[in-house]
Design a protein around this motif. Structure first.
Motif, PDB file in Angstrom:
ATOM      1  N   GLY A   1       0.805  -1.179   0.174  1.00 29.15           N
ATOM      2  CA  GLY A   1       0.016  -0.027  -0.092  1.00 29.15           C
ATOM      3  C   GLY A   1       0.739   1.254   0.049  1.00 29.15           C
ATOM      4  N   LYS A   2       2.228   1.134   0.178  1.00 30.44           N
ATOM      5  CA  LYS A   2       2.964   2.277   0.034  1.00 30.44           C
ATOM      6  C   LYS A   2       3.703   2.470  -1.281  1.00 30.44           C
ATOM      7  CE  LYS A   2       4.834   3.125   4.895  1.00 30.44           C
ATOM      8  NZ  LYS A   2       4.447   2.172   5.615  1.00 30.44           N
ATOM      9  N   LEU A   3       3.882   3.625  -1.731  1.00 33.79           N
ATOM     10  CA  LEU A   3       4.620   4.060  -2.847  1.00 33.79           C
ATOM     11  C   LEU A   3       6.149   3.752  -2.735  1.00 33.79           C
ATOM     12  CD1 LEU A   3       4.353   4.676  -5.860  1.00 33.79           C
ATOM     13  CD2 LEU A   3       4.602   7.304  -5.190  1.00 33.79           C
ATOM     14  N   VAL A   4       6.849   2.827  -2.968  1.00 34.13           N
ATOM     15  CA  VAL A   4       8.257   2.796  -2.620  1.00 34.13           C
ATOM     16  C   VAL A   4       9.265   3.499  -3.577  1.00 34.13           C
ATOM     17  CG1 VAL A   4       8.232   0.775  -1.194  1.00 34.13           C
ATOM     18  CG2 VAL A   4       8.390   0.418  -3.554  1.00 34.13           C
ATOM     19  N   GLN A   5       8.729   3.790  -4.786  1.00 33.86           N
ATOM     20  CA  GLN A   5       9.882   4.280  -5.684  1.00 33.86           C
ATOM     21  C   GLN A   5       8.650   4.594  -7.051  1.00 33.86           C
ATOM     22  OE1 GLN A   5      13.438   2.303  -7.129  1.00 33.86           O
ATOM     23  NE2 GLN A   5      14.272   4.044  -7.647  1.00 33.86           N
ATOM     24  N   ASP A   6       9.172   5.858  -7.638  1.00 32.15           N
ATOM     25  CA  ASP A   6       8.581   6.418  -8.788  1.00 32.15           C
ATOM     26  C   ASP A   6       9.488   6.964  -9.689  1.00 32.15           C
ATOM     27  OD1 ASP A   6       6.974   7.160 -10.683  1.00 32.15           O
ATOM     28  OD2 ASP A   6       6.255   8.929  -9.637  1.00 32.15           O
ATOM     29  N   GLY A   7       9.762   6.732 -10.704  1.00 32.34           N
ATOM     30  CA  GLY A   7      10.738   7.147 -11.611  1.00 32.34           C
ATOM     31  C   GLY A   7      10.692   6.579 -13.190  1.00 32.34           C
ATOM     32  N   LYS A   8      11.925   6.917 -13.992  1.00 29.47           N
ATOM     33  CA  LYS A   8      11.861   6.488 -15.200  1.00 29.47           C
ATOM     34  C   LYS A   8      12.508   5.056 -15.195  1.00 29.47           C
ATOM     35  CE  LYS A   8      12.853  10.603 -17.863  1.00 29.47           C
ATOM     36  NZ  LYS A   8      13.674  11.885 -17.280  1.00 29.47           N
ATOM     37  N   PRO A   9      12.120   4.152 -16.138  1.00 26.92           N
ATOM     38  CA  PRO A   9      12.641   2.775 -16.272  1.00 26.92           C
ATOM     39  C   PRO A   9      14.119   2.631 -15.830  1.00 26.92           C
ATOM     40  CG  PRO A   9      11.148   3.305 -17.809  1.00 26.92           C
ATOM     41  CD  PRO A   9      11.529   4.559 -17.324  1.00 26.92           C
ATOM     42  N   GLU A  10      14.977   3.538 -16.601  1.00 23.48           N
ATOM     43  CA  GLU A  10      16.199   3.464 -15.960  1.00 23.48           C
ATOM     44  C   GLU A  10      16.734   3.721 -14.504  1.00 23.48           C
ATOM     45  OE1 GLU A  10      15.337   4.989 -18.651  1.00 23.48           O
ATOM     46  OE2 GLU A  10      16.249   6.969 -18.782  1.00 23.48           O
ATOM     47  N   ASP A  11      15.830   4.706 -13.759  1.00 24.34           N
ATOM     48  CA  ASP A  11      16.244   5.131 -12.523  1.00 24.34           C
ATOM     49  C   ASP A  11      15.912   3.831 -11.608  1.00 24.34           C
ATOM     50  OD1 ASP A  11      16.671   7.639 -13.423  1.00 24.34           O
ATOM     51  OD2 ASP A  11      14.755   8.221 -12.824  1.00 24.34           O
ATOM     52  N   ILE A  12      14.506   3.259 -12.152  1.00 22.56           N
ATOM     53  CA  ILE A  12      14.454   1.968 -11.254  1.00 22.56           C
ATOM     54  C   ILE A  12      15.507   0.815 -11.382  1.00 22.56           C
ATOM     55  CG2 ILE A  12      12.676   0.362 -11.062  1.00 22.56           C
ATOM     56  CD1 ILE A  12      10.899   2.831 -10.353  1.00 22.56           C
ATOM     57  N   LEU A  13      16.045   0.810 -12.581  1.00 24.43           N
ATOM     58  CA  LEU A  13      16.779  -0.334 -12.730  1.00 24.43           C
ATOM     59  C   LEU A  13      18.242  -0.062 -12.145  1.00 24.43           C
ATOM     60  CD1 LEU A  13      16.819  -1.843 -16.492  1.00 24.43           C
ATOM     61  CD2 LEU A  13      15.969  -2.974 -14.348  1.00 24.43           C
ATOM     62  N   LEU A  14      18.684   1.096 -12.524  1.00 24.82           N
ATOM     63  CA  LEU A  14      19.900   1.510 -11.734  1.00 24.82           C
ATOM     64  C   LEU A  14      20.066   1.945 -10.583  1.00 24.82           C
ATOM     65  CD1 LEU A  14      21.298   3.229 -15.155  1.00 24.82           C
ATOM     66  CD2 LEU A  14      21.870   0.974 -14.371  1.00 24.82           C
ATOM     67  N   SER A  15      19.100   2.607  -9.913  1.00 28.83           N
ATOM     68  CA  SER A  15      19.346   2.746  -8.421  1.00 28.83           C
ATOM     69  C   SER A  15      17.872   2.342  -7.954  1.00 28.83           C
ATOM     70  CB  SER A  15      19.633   4.424  -8.344  1.00 28.83           C
ATOM     71  OG  SER A  15      18.988   5.181  -9.217  1.00 28.83           O
ATOM     72  N   PRO A  16      17.836   1.332  -7.660  1.00 32.41           N
ATOM     73  CA  PRO A  16      16.502   0.803  -6.850  1.00 32.41           C
ATOM     74  C   PRO A  16      16.282   1.475  -5.494  1.00 32.41           C
ATOM     75  CG  PRO A  16      18.204  -1.071  -7.149  1.00 32.41           C
ATOM     76  CD  PRO A  16      18.407  -0.099  -7.744  1.00 32.41           C
TER      77      PRO A  16
ATOM     78  N   ASP B   1      14.857   0.358  -2.626  1.00 33.81           N
ATOM     79  CA  ASP B   1      15.061  -0.472  -1.606  1.00 33.81           C
ATOM     80  C   ASP B   1      15.073  -1.866  -2.092  1.00 33.81           C
ATOM     81  OD1 ASP B   1      12.656  -1.311  -2.121  1.00 33.81           O
ATOM     82  OD2 ASP B   1      11.510  -0.615  -0.243  1.00 33.81           O
ATOM     83  N   GLU B   2      15.267  -2.895  -0.846  1.00 38.05           N
ATOM     84  CA  GLU B   2      15.346  -4.197  -1.071  1.00 38.05           C
ATOM     85  C   GLU B   2      14.398  -4.738  -1.898  1.00 38.05           C
ATOM     86  OE1 GLU B   2      16.365  -7.944   1.382  1.00 38.05           O
ATOM     87  OE2 GLU B   2      15.904  -6.162   2.529  1.00 38.05           O
ATOM     88  N   TYR B   3      13.021  -4.358  -1.810  1.00 40.21           N
ATOM     89  CA  TYR B   3      11.983  -4.821  -2.549  1.00 40.21           C
ATOM     90  C   TYR B   3      11.875  -4.659  -3.829  1.00 40.21           C
ATOM     91  CZ  TYR B   3       6.847  -5.224  -3.824  1.00 40.21           C
ATOM     92  OH  TYR B   3       5.529  -5.553  -4.143  1.00 40.21           O
ATOM     93  N   VAL B   4      12.458  -3.319  -4.522  1.00 42.58           N
ATOM     94  CA  VAL B   4      12.746  -3.031  -5.632  1.00 42.58           C
ATOM     95  C   VAL B   4      14.018  -3.734  -6.285  1.00 42.58           C
ATOM     96  CG1 VAL B   4      12.897  -1.119  -7.381  1.00 42.58           C
ATOM     97  CG2 VAL B   4      11.737  -0.607  -5.304  1.00 42.58           C
ATOM     98  N   THR B   5      15.078  -3.864  -5.423  1.00 40.56           N
ATOM     99  CA  THR B   5      16.045  -4.606  -5.795  1.00 40.56           C
ATOM    100  C   THR B   5      15.706  -5.980  -6.495  1.00 40.56           C
ATOM    101  OG1 THR B   5      17.351  -3.117  -4.197  1.00 40.56           O
ATOM    102  CG2 THR B   5      18.580  -5.087  -5.234  1.00 40.56           C
ATOM    103  N   ASN B   6      14.887  -6.678  -5.421  1.00 43.56           N
ATOM    104  CA  ASN B   6      14.602  -7.937  -5.842  1.00 43.56           C
ATOM    105  C   ASN B   6      13.638  -8.054  -6.906  1.00 43.56           C
ATOM    106  OD1 ASN B   6      15.715  -9.485  -3.880  1.00 43.56           O
ATOM    107  ND2 ASN B   6      14.091  -8.884  -2.340  1.00 43.56           N
TER     108      ASN B   6
END
Lengths: 298, 339
Positions: B242-257, B259-264
């Motif tokens: 229910g929480k927004l953990v990251q919002d960004g361009k695709p490359e941002d998500i890939l290159l700098s996740p 937290d751990e959830y996004v990294t996984n």
């Protein structure tokens, strides 16, 4: 002594008290029916008028015309030539053994009862499906209508309206209306939530949702309810004849009273034949309504 | 910077009979599991803030139960928020009255569903003109519009079939045509392609991107599939519990996740396929400039053979074949190392 009596006999209210209680309730109801009986009877006048008109229409038209109309309805309802031929033979049998007139009376009362049950049952079912509170309060009433021995509710109906067609009609409708209410409710509740949500997402209002999604998708289930309603109405024919409804039930009653075995059997069979025809026609009509569900996908 | 079309601010959704009374506790930091254990209420959304740009594809991603379907249903208010604001073109959707809301849904949004949500008792043409007929558009006009969109999604010849005579992919094309026939400026797609098999799904993604080139709708796309998110999204928002953990361009998500959830989430993605050369290139132009050239919009994978052939530096060109930068073997190796 009082102590042992407490365990051997149920501590019931005094005989005189019970008598007074029954008397009060009966008296009050008698009072009520004396005062409002005529007014309530007047409410049912249009129904009575229609019922008599319909009965006379079926009885006074030439039997061959009625037969042809019936067979046409059966064919277009079921699209089955076998059922139509079977029904033809059945009607010939009914007419030949002198039951044509009674059968027309029965068909007319079943027709009117079904019509009334649909007219009241579907809206009540819709109401029930829309709110859990309505469902919780209507459900037990339906249970009572279905389980209360019909003779018991015939007493107040007869006290109120006397003997005749209308009380019989009421008795039949009370007994036959629950399935259509229940199945309308069930059918609407079972409509796929995502389909309903789609309608909502495109801005459908309440009546658009009802008429474009809920009712069309519930229709096969509603039809199963109509089928059940017709069957139950037919089952009530004999009981209804006890309070003066004409039709196949009356000869059956006479046969019981006088031990006329063949007469009872013939009229009983005529009821069975009607039931089978009504059932098969309404079932195959209901099946055709949901043809889109069986569409082949190759 | 383009316009913000949909602005979601401080949005909370709690499911349960005392939702309003519990928002303050959630604001003080009670999380989803604690709320369930302590009050037997389910936390759907926890302080969501997102700006969705006009004419972009915003992907909202998360595992099941993360609140993504709940979030998308707040945009057309199929779900009432417990607290918060959903602005569409500077109009607060949460404040609309009943009729305004119907009008909003009829004219502004179109929705595509995971399990299609088609009317089984109507044929394809009638399904596609659902929105139009609800609005009361003239039958012949809406018929024409429906035919146009059926053609556009490639379903000619199936106009008078019923939904269950069509395959899943075709049914979802009907769903898409139905949403587009209404000509809304916002398209809400709730796991629209998740029920389709991989090849069809990829087809549909391509078709959506193709359509979007001309249509320029604002699309909110829900998915649990990262590859789909990376392929479609101009921006990706990731929800967890229910929480927004990251919002960004695709490359941002890939290159700098974040937290751990996004990294996984991103660890199994083939970055060389997803990332474009322009995201890692350097502005310095290689002097000799006789080294091989690669286009800045191609993916990193496309330059791997050149490096394997022994090149150490490549020139990067823009659309007009001008050299705008360079990319070296080490930089690419760095990206690969982070697996």
């Amino acid at each position: 002594m009082n102590f042992t009596e407490f365990f051997t006999a149920f501590p019931e209210m005094s005989k005189s008290g019970l008598r007074a209680f029954k008397k009060t309730v009966d008296g009050a109801y008698r009072q009520f029916s004396r005062e409002y009986g005529d007014a309530i009877e007047a409410v049912f006048d249009p129904v009575l008028f229609f019922l008599i008109w319909f009965e006379k229409l079926l009885q006074n038209s030439p039997w061959i015309v009625v037969l042809i109309v019936f067979l046409a309805l059966i064919y277009f309802g079921s699209r089955s030539i076998y059922l139509t031929i079977g029904s033809f033979i059945a009607f010939i049998f009914i007419g030949y053994f002198g039951m044509w007139e009674d059968t027309m009376s029965t068909v007319s009362i079943i027709g009117v009862c079904t019509f009334l049950s649909i007219g009241f049952g579907i809206p009540i079912g819709i109401l029930m499906s829309g709110s859990d509170r309505a469902r919780a309060s209507i459900s037990p009433i339906l249970d009572i209508m279905q389980t209360m021995p019909s003779f018991v509710y015939l007493i107040p109906v007869v006290m109120l309206l006397g003997i005749g067609k209308i009380p019989g009609l009421l008795a039949v409708v009370i007994y036959a209306i629950p399935p259509i209410i229940r199945l309308t409710d069930l059918g609407i509740r079972e409509v796929d939530k995502e389909v309903l949500e789609a309608a909502e997402a495109f801005g459908a209002n309440r009546s658009q949702k009802l008429f474009r999604v809920q009712l069309p998708l519930a229709l096969p289930t509603i039809f199963a309810g109509i089928n059940q309603t017709i069957m139950m109405a037919l089952a009530m024919v004999v009981i209804a004849s006890m309070i003066g409804v004409k039709g196949l039930g009356q000869p059956v009653l006479k046969a019981i009273a006088n031990q006329y075995f063949t007469m009872g059997l013939l009229n009983g069979l005529a009821i069975v034949v009607l039931a089978i025809i009504f059932d098969r026609v309404s079932q195959s009509f209901g099946k055709r309504l949901q043809q889109h569900r069986q569409g082949s996908h190759e | 910077m383009s316009n913000v079309k949909i602005k979601i601010e401080n949005l909370y959704k709690i499911f349960g009979h005392n939702a309003k009374g519990l928002t303050s506790e959630v604001k003080e930091g009670l999380d989803k599991d604690e709320l369930l254990a302590k009050h037997n209420h389910v936390l759907g959304l926890d302080n969501i803030n997102i700006d969705i740009e006009e004419q972009s594809i915003q992907v909202i991603m998360g595992l099941s139960g993360s609140g993504k379907s709940t979030l998308i249903r707040h945009i057309n208010r199929l779900i009432e928020p417990t607290e918060g604001v959903v602005m569409v073109d500077n109009q607060d959707v949460t404040k609309l009255n009943k009729n305004e809301l119907l009008e909003f849904r009829r004219n502004r949004t179109g929705m595509v569903f995971q399990r299609f949500g088609l009317f089984p008792h109507q044929n394809i043409v009638d399904n596609v003109q659902l929105g139009l007929s609800i609005k009361g558009v003239d039958k012949s006009e809406s018929n024409e519009t429906a035919m146009f969109w059926i053609d556009k999604v490639g379903l000619n010849g199936f106009e008078y079939k019923f939904p269950n005579q069509l395959s899943g992919g075709m049914q979802q094309r009907v769903g898409l045509a139905r949403a587009l026939a209404n000509d809304p400026d916002i398209l809400l797609m709730d796991e629209a392609f998740s029920a389709l098999d991989p090849l069809i799904r990829s087809d549909m993604q391509d078709q959506l991107l193709e359509l979007q080139k001309n249509l320029k709708k604002t699309i909110v796309f829900i998915t649990h599939d990262l590859d789909e998110a990376l392929k479609l999204g101009d921006r990706i928002a990731i929800l967890n519990g229910g929480k927004l953990v990251q919002d960004g361009k695709p490359e941002d998500i890939l290159l700098s996740p974040a937290d751990e959830y996004v990294t996984n989430f991103v660890k199994d993605v083939n970055r060389t396929k997803v990332l474009k050369i322009k995201t890692i290139m350097k502005d310095s132009i290689q002097s000799g400039s006789d080294c091989p050239k690669v286009a800045m919009d191609s993916n990193i994978e496309s330059c791997l053979p050149l490096f394997l052939d022994g090149e150490s530096v490549l020139s990067v060109t823009d659309d007009e074949k001008n050299i705008v930068g360079s990319v070296s073997r080490e930089e690419v190796a760095n990206i690969l190392k982070r697996y």
